[in-house]
Design a protein around this motif. Structure first.
Motif, PDB file in Angstrom:
ATOM      1  N   SER A  50       0.878  -1.201  -0.069  1.00 11.16           N
ATOM      2  CA  SER A  50       0.031   0.220  -0.054  1.00 11.16           C
ATOM      3  C   SER A  50       0.871   1.262   0.048  1.00 11.16           C
ATOM      4  O   SER A  50       1.727   1.381   0.981  1.00 11.16           O
ATOM      5  N   CYS A 105      -6.905   3.250  -5.414  1.00 13.26           N
ATOM      6  CA  CYS A 105      -7.499   2.646  -4.223  1.00 13.26           C
ATOM      7  C   CYS A 105      -8.172   3.670  -3.485  1.00 13.26           C
ATOM      8  O   CYS A 105      -9.477   3.617  -3.110  1.00 13.26           O
ATOM      9  N   GLU A 106      -7.635   4.608  -3.085  1.00 11.90           N
ATOM     10  CA  GLU A 106      -8.263   5.953  -2.542  1.00 11.90           C
ATOM     11  C   GLU A 106      -8.018   7.307  -2.898  1.00 11.90           C
ATOM     12  O   GLU A 106      -6.721   7.399  -3.488  1.00 11.90           O
ATOM     13  N   ARG A 155      -3.867   6.939  -2.807  1.00  9.39           N
ATOM     14  CA  ARG A 155      -3.400   5.500  -2.397  1.00  9.39           C
ATOM     15  C   ARG A 155      -3.577   4.448  -3.565  1.00  9.39           C
ATOM     16  O   ARG A 155      -4.503   4.406  -4.305  1.00  9.39           O
ATOM     17  N   ILE A 156      -2.484   3.676  -3.748  1.00  9.70           N
ATOM     18  CA  ILE A 156      -2.499   2.513  -4.529  1.00  9.70           C
ATOM     19  C   ILE A 156      -2.211   1.510  -3.853  1.00  9.70           C
ATOM     20  O   ILE A 156      -1.298   1.531  -2.768  1.00  9.70           O
ATOM     21  N   VAL A 157      -2.900   0.194  -4.165  1.00 12.30           N
ATOM     22  CA  VAL A 157      -2.513  -1.056  -3.496  1.00 12.30           C
ATOM     23  C   VAL A 157      -2.386  -2.136  -4.614  1.00 12.30           C
ATOM     24  O   VAL A 157      -3.184  -2.404  -5.338  1.00 12.30           O
ATOM     25  N   TYR A 158      -1.063  -2.858  -4.577  1.00 15.03           N
ATOM     26  CA  TYR A 158      -0.850  -3.559  -5.730  1.00 15.03           C
ATOM     27  C   TYR A 158      -0.003  -4.804  -5.198  1.00 15.03           C
ATOM     28  O   TYR A 158       0.555  -4.794  -4.132  1.00 15.03           O
ATOM     29  N   ILE A 170      -6.447  -8.756  -6.771  1.00 16.79           N
ATOM     30  CA  ILE A 170      -6.126  -7.559  -6.551  1.00 16.79           C
ATOM     31  C   ILE A 170      -7.001  -6.539  -7.316  1.00 16.79           C
ATOM     32  O   ILE A 170      -6.941  -5.109  -7.556  1.00 16.79           O
ATOM     33  N   PRO A 178      -8.795  -3.349  -4.486  1.00 20.44           N
ATOM     34  CA  PRO A 178      -8.382  -1.757  -4.085  1.00 20.44           C
ATOM     35  C   PRO A 178      -9.528  -0.883  -4.599  1.00 20.44           C
ATOM     36  O   PRO A 178      -9.723   0.030  -3.803  1.00 20.44           O
ATOM     37  N   VAL A 189     -12.657   0.551  -2.891  1.00 17.39           N
ATOM     38  CA  VAL A 189     -12.825   1.196  -1.417  1.00 17.39           C
ATOM     39  C   VAL A 189     -13.267   2.418  -1.925  1.00 17.39           C
ATOM     40  O   VAL A 189     -13.987   3.067  -1.519  1.00 17.39           O
ATOM     41  N   LEU A 212      -7.609  -4.692   2.940  1.00 12.60           N
ATOM     42  CA  LEU A 212      -8.520  -3.721   2.804  1.00 12.60           C
ATOM     43  C   LEU A 212      -9.927  -4.055   3.208  1.00 12.60           C
ATOM     44  O   LEU A 212     -11.004  -3.168   2.906  1.00 12.60           O
ATOM     45  N   GLU A 249     -11.296  -1.288   5.485  1.00 11.99           N
ATOM     46  CA  GLU A 249     -11.547   0.006   4.916  1.00 11.99           C
ATOM     47  C   GLU A 249     -12.702  -0.028   4.168  1.00 11.99           C
ATOM     48  O   GLU A 249     -13.586   0.831   4.244  1.00 11.99           O
TER      49      GLU A 249
END
Length: 256
Positions: free
Chosen positions: A21, A57-58, A65-68, A111, A114, A117, A144, A147
């Protein structure tokens, strides 16, 4: 409008095995971005010319925000960045989700979780009364989940049965007899295929966000085409560019 920026990394942490994240402070991208869009990240290794496309993501004020997941040398390099480092990125790219006020079901796997969210948050802000999230994972590493619980009612499926329903998201939907007036989905193609069939069978508007390998990220190279129901105006064949025409489509537009 899209921007190419040298942005500053606010924080980065590993939140599950191989899942990272990262919060990034941007000058313009956060102002323009919407739920369902993505950014392309450029590494510092000159031997890798192509950027890495990663969903947003957000979005919070001047940050995204990135989640990878780390899947290769490019994302492995990005995972080593720390607070204060700079990173070059292009975005926001692609088309996001179209928000509706009808009761919504968000269906995601792996994935594909993300982007749900920011979508759940925006749906709640938009006045959607009932938001259900059906999320599929490999195991009990439910990244996540907390969230999403802020904005929706959560139902979990895990492949190994360690949390929630044992099986996939469709197993969880059947087990809990879930229904909605609009569906939003992101994840692997077999899951999207099942979600599309469920939406058609129950006459539910279904928006899907497709995951494809990309090169340019802006629609020029045709490296991420998917088969479409109608002839594409750009290529004049039954193709759509996931990066430019998507990644979000009405499920009826594309063949899975």
């Amino acid at each position: 409008m899209k921007y190419k920026e040298i942005a500053s990394i606010c924080s980065q942490e590993c939140i599950a095995p191989d899942i990272y994240s990262m919060w990034i402070k941007t000058e313009n991208i956060a102002k323009e971005a919407t739920a369902g869009q993505f950014v392309s990240l450029y590494g510092k290794d000159a031997s890798r010319l192509l950027p890495r496309p990663i969903s947003i993501c957000e979005i919070c004020n001047d940050r995204i925000r990135i989640v990878y997941r780390v899947v290769g040398a490019g994302t492995e390099e990005i995972s080593r960045y720390v607070q204060g480092d700079e990173i070059e990125l292009l975005g926001p790219l692609g088309n996001g989700f179209s928000l509706r006020k009808e009761n919504a079901m968000l269906i995601a796997g792996g994935i594909g979780v993300p982007p749900m969210v920011e979508l759940a948050k925006k749906l709640k802000e938009n006045g959607t009364e009932q938001i259900i999230s059906v999320i599929g994972y490999r195991d009990r590493n439910l990244f996540l989940k907390e969230e999403l619980e802020k904005y929706s009612t959560i139902f979990v499926a895990t492949e190994d049965g360690s949390a929630g329903t044992k099986g996939n998201v469709m197993d969880a939907i059947r087990e809990h007899k879930l229904m909605a007036e609009v569906i939003y989905s992101c994840g692997p193609k077999p899951m999207l295929r099942a979600v599309k069939e469920f939406g058609i069978e129950n006459e539910i508007e279904t928006q899907i966000s497709m995951e494809e390998r990309m090169a340019c990220g802006i629609g020029a190279c045709l490296g991420c085409v998917c088969q479409s129901a109608e002839v594409d105006e750009h290529s004049h064949v039954h193709n759509k560019r996931v990066c430019k025409d998507g990644p979000v489509f009405d499920a009826r537009e594309v063949e899975l």
